[in-house]
Design an enzyme around this catalytic site. Structure first.
Site, PDB file in Angstrom:
ATOM      1  N   GLN A 293       5.852  26.255  19.956  1.00 45.36           N
ATOM      2  CA  GLN A 293       5.017  25.779  19.754  1.00 45.36           C
ATOM      3  C   GLN A 293       4.820  25.562  21.205  1.00 45.36           C
ATOM      4  OE1 GLN A 293       4.384  22.115  17.067  1.00 45.36           O
ATOM      5  NE2 GLN A 293       6.510  23.232  16.629  1.00 45.36           N
TER       6      GLN A 293
ATOM      7  N   HIS B 287       0.479  28.146  20.440  1.00 44.11           N
ATOM      8  CA  HIS B 287       0.238  26.708  21.073  1.00 44.11           C
ATOM      9  C   HIS B 287      -0.265  27.526  22.734  1.00 44.11           C
ATOM     10  CE1 HIS B 287       1.268  22.845  18.741  1.00 44.11           C
ATOM     11  NE2 HIS B 287       0.541  24.102  17.960  1.00 44.11           N
TER      12      HIS B 287
ATOM     13  N   VAL C 229       4.897  25.947  25.022  1.00 48.83           N
ATOM     14  CA  VAL C 229       3.782  26.803  26.086  1.00 48.83           C
ATOM     15  C   VAL C 229       4.604  26.685  27.694  1.00 48.83           C
ATOM     16  CG1 VAL C 229       2.258  25.475  25.636  1.00 48.83           C
ATOM     17  CG2 VAL C 229       2.913  24.309  27.510  1.00 48.83           C
TER      18      VAL C 229
END
Ligand code: NAD
Length: 274
Positions: free
Chosen positions: A98, A116, A100
């Protein structure tokens, strides 16, 4: 540390998914979201992490992400990222993250599904309502892939013109062909996940024999469903987190502690890796 039957199943696993959240990067100095000192304790997500926020004040949102990107650029993979990358020397590993922050790739993990997005991969800001308002019929911009007005798009602009764009301080950049503003390549609240990435992640979960869930509060759907889906498929599910989550009681084994401390011990115990 973990029950014997669970150890044996991990040893025999051919395909492993490592599912990670912000906690895996905590020891690299990157803030989580939901902890007491996390980002959402200091900032209101509505003001920085939604399409509406960017529409209202693009420069404010851009500047906020520039600050985060600077912190992430200064960070290095920690022992947890490196251990996960090392594991793929002995078994097939798919990382579903999840995060980035690009740290799994920097650590050397080869298959990484970024649910994400990635803060450094800029993309055009797409406002479908504006693009199709008043009977407009936009085309796909040949430079940024956003929406372009066919009457005003500069057809001489080329992809080379946006090659050097980066998430750095300054005015929010615009596409030289269609004028769309650029934004960080992350998924904001109220946005859909990239369906191709989500599909690839579900396929990896469905094919895995074991899933190791590291440093996620499991509060954000659909990402949070991955460990439960693996459990339903009878995969071994191990959680690594200093705090209990909704998964803790249901996982095959829950290892309480920091990722950078627990993961190296785990791969030494199970696979004999140092
Ligand atoms: P979260 O902030 O909701 O939860 C973090 C979890 O990590 C908590 O359960 C906490 O107990 C645990 N944790 C804290 N320190 C840890 C450590 N040292 N080792 C292991 N676990 C630790 O984060 P989440 O579950 O990933 O929430 C999802 C959202 O967070 C996503 O939208 C994601 O994009 C975003 N996010 C990403 C980054 C990043 O890229 N590094 C940073 C912040 C948030």
């Amino acid at each position: 540390m973990i029950p014997k039957n669970c150890l044996d199943r991990l040893k025999e696993a051919r395909r492993i998914v490592v599912f990670t959240g912000a906690g895996v990067s905590k020891e690299s100095g990157i803030s989580t979201f939901r902890d007491a000192h996390g980002l959402w304790a200091k900032f209101n997500p509505e003001e920085v992490a939604t399409p509406a926020a960017f529409q209202k004040n693009p420069q404010f949102v851009w500047d906020w992400y520039v600050e985060r990107a600077d912190a992430i650029r200064a960070a290095e993979p920690n022992a947890a990222h490196l251990t996960i990358a090392r594991l793929s020397d002995v078994v097939e590993v798919t990382v579903i993250t999840q995060n980035v922050d690009n740290l799994h790739q920097l650590a050397g993990s080869r298959i990484v599904h970024e649910l994400h997005g990635n803060i450094f991969r800029l993309k055009p800001f797409v406002d479908e309502d504006a693009a199709f308002a008043d009977g407009k019929n936009p085309i796909v911009c040949h430079v940024c892939n956003g929406y372009a007005d066919p009457d005003t798009v500069d057809s001489y602009a080329s992809k080379e013109d946006i090659e050097g764009l980066a998430l750095v301080a300054g005015p929010v950049p615009r596409c030289p062909a269609c004028g769309s503003l650029f934004r960080p390549g992350v998924t904001w609240f109220n946005e859909m996940l990239d369906p191709y990435v989500l599909d690839a992640a579900f396929n990896a979960v469905d094919a895995c024999d074991a899933l190791i869930c590291v440093g996620s509060s499991l509060e954000v759907q659909p990402a949070a469903g991955m460990p439960y889906r693996a459990l339903q498929n009878d995969a071994v599910v191990i959680e690594v987190n200093p705090e209990p989550t909704g998964l803790t009681e249901r996982a095959t084994a829950s290892l309480q502690g920091s990722a950078a401390e627990i993961l190296p011990k785990l791969i030494q115990t199970v696979w004999g890796l140092k």
